[in-house]
Design an enzyme around this catalytic site. Structure first.
Site, PDB file in Angstrom:
ATOM      1  N   HIS A   1       0.792   5.266   1.014  1.00  0.00           N
ATOM      2  CA  HIS A   1       0.079   6.372   1.625  1.00  0.00           C
ATOM      3  C   HIS A   1       0.265   7.712   0.942  1.00  0.00           C
ATOM      4  O   HIS A   1       1.216   7.880   0.522  1.00  0.00           O
ATOM      5  CB  HIS A   1       0.838   6.556   3.026  1.00  0.00           C
ATOM      6  CG  HIS A   1       0.934   5.646   4.060  1.00  0.00           C
ATOM      7  ND1 HIS A   1       0.024   5.341   5.206  1.00  0.00           N
ATOM      8  CD2 HIS A   1       1.495   4.194   4.042  1.00  0.00           C
ATOM      9  CE1 HIS A   1       0.274   4.581   5.826  1.00  0.00           C
ATOM     10  NE2 HIS A   1       1.075   3.648   5.215  1.00  0.00           N
TER      11      HIS A   1
ATOM     12  N   HIS B   1       0.842  -1.312   0.028  1.00  0.00           N
ATOM     13  CA  HIS B   1      -0.080   0.253  -0.070  1.00  0.00           C
ATOM     14  C   HIS B   1       0.922   1.246  -0.063  1.00  0.00           C
ATOM     15  O   HIS B   1       1.937   1.246   0.685  1.00  0.00           O
ATOM     16  CB  HIS B   1      -0.924   0.187   1.237  1.00  0.00           C
ATOM     17  CG  HIS B   1      -0.312  -0.183   2.545  1.00  0.00           C
ATOM     18  ND1 HIS B   1       0.259  -1.260   2.946  1.00  0.00           N
ATOM     19  CD2 HIS B   1       0.044   0.785   3.302  1.00  0.00           C
ATOM     20  CE1 HIS B   1       0.821  -1.168   4.035  1.00  0.00           C
ATOM     21  NE2 HIS B   1       0.760   0.218   4.616  1.00  0.00           N
TER      22      HIS B   1
HETATM   23  P1  AMP Z   1       1.938   0.503   7.505  1.00  0.00           P
HETATM   24  O1  AMP Z   1       2.554   1.059   8.545  1.00  0.00           O
HETATM   25  O2  AMP Z   1       2.485   1.327   6.181  1.00  0.00           O
HETATM   26  O3  AMP Z   1       1.616  -0.882   7.086  1.00  0.00           O
HETATM   27  O4  AMP Z   1       0.175   1.478   7.639  1.00  0.00           O
HETATM   28  C1  AMP Z   1      -0.733   0.643   7.756  1.00  0.00           C
HETATM   29  C2  AMP Z   1      -2.063   1.437   7.684  1.00  0.00           C
HETATM   30  O5  AMP Z   1      -3.107   0.889   7.548  1.00  0.00           O
HETATM   31  C3  AMP Z   1      -1.960   2.254   9.088  1.00  0.00           C
HETATM   32  O6  AMP Z   1      -1.627   3.847   8.788  1.00  0.00           O
HETATM   33  C4  AMP Z   1      -3.315   1.963   9.581  1.00  0.00           C
HETATM   34  O7  AMP Z   1      -4.021   3.110  10.259  1.00  0.00           O
HETATM   35  C5  AMP Z   1      -4.097   1.585   8.372  1.00  0.00           C
HETATM   36  N1  AMP Z   1      -5.132   0.726   8.704  1.00  0.00           N
HETATM   37  C6  AMP Z   1      -5.227  -0.582   9.292  1.00  0.00           C
HETATM   38  N2  AMP Z   1      -6.426  -1.178   9.164  1.00  0.00           N
HETATM   39  C7  AMP Z   1      -7.064  -0.437   8.420  1.00  0.00           C
HETATM   40  C8  AMP Z   1      -8.407  -0.427   7.917  1.00  0.00           C
HETATM   41  N3  AMP Z   1      -9.560  -1.491   8.640  1.00  0.00           N
HETATM   42  N4  AMP Z   1      -9.118   0.335   7.246  1.00  0.00           N
HETATM   43  C9  AMP Z   1      -8.192   1.537   6.937  1.00  0.00           C
HETATM   44  N5  AMP Z   1      -6.954   1.565   7.518  1.00  0.00           N
HETATM   45  C10 AMP Z   1      -6.385   0.881   7.997  1.00  0.00           C
END
Ligand code: AMP
Ligand code: ZN
Length: 134
Positions: free
Chosen positions: A100, A98
């Site tokens: 951001h 993903h």
């Molecule tokens: P990372 O540290 O780049 O893996 O970020 C994962 C991101 O996913 C974090 O910013 C979380 O807030 C976000 N996240 C986790 N679960 C969900 C969800 N169910 N819906 C939307 N965002 C999520």
């Protein structure tokens, strides 16, 4: 596979989707740095930048440009950071690739990474290692 973003892609758990096409879904991050913080994911599961197929990566890059323009307008941002965490030691919490999109506000206080100059001679050695690894 027990992957939370695959479940979002499949509509099995709720999300606030802002964009979808044949390869990509984008939805609001549930814990935003600022309102409008959006995640772009490929519909096909990959873990991160190291295993994503080129076509999905290209599609993410295209959507990032389009969404950055829309998000900046929508939330009256003063700028946008585009970031991707790859592997746990780089801060990756969810193991579905993903990107951001983080809208920024002047003075929002978010600190980016600290930087340091190279010691003498290290920049050239490091550049050579990277060129050799290509
Ligand atoms: P990372 O540290 O780049 O893996 O970020 C994962 C991101 O996913 C974090 O910013 C979380 O807030 C976000 N996240 C986790 N679960 C969900 C969800 N169910 N819906 C939307 N965002 C999520
Ligand atoms: Zn997944």
């Amino acid at each position: 596979m027990d992957c939370i973003f695959c479940k979002i892609v499949a509509g099995e758990i709720p999300s606030f989707k802002v964009y979808e096409d044949e390869r990509i879904v984008a939805f609001l991050d549930i814990r935003p740095v600022n309102p409008g913080h959006t995640l772009i994911v490929p519909k096909t599961h990959s873990k991160n930048i190291f295993d994503i197929v080129a076509e999905d990566w290209t599609a993410i890059a295209d959507v990032a440009r389009i969404l950055a323009i829309a998000i900046e307008k929508a939330v009256s941002a003063d700028g946008i950071n585009i970031a991707m965490n790859n592997r746990p030691d780089a801060g990756q919490l969810v193991e579905h690739a993903h990107v951001h999109l983080i809208p920024r506000k002047k003075g929002d206080g978010l600190k980016l990474w600290p930087q340091h100059p190279y010691p003498e001679g290290e920049a050239e050695k490091t550049a050579e290692k990277i060129r050799s690894a290509l």
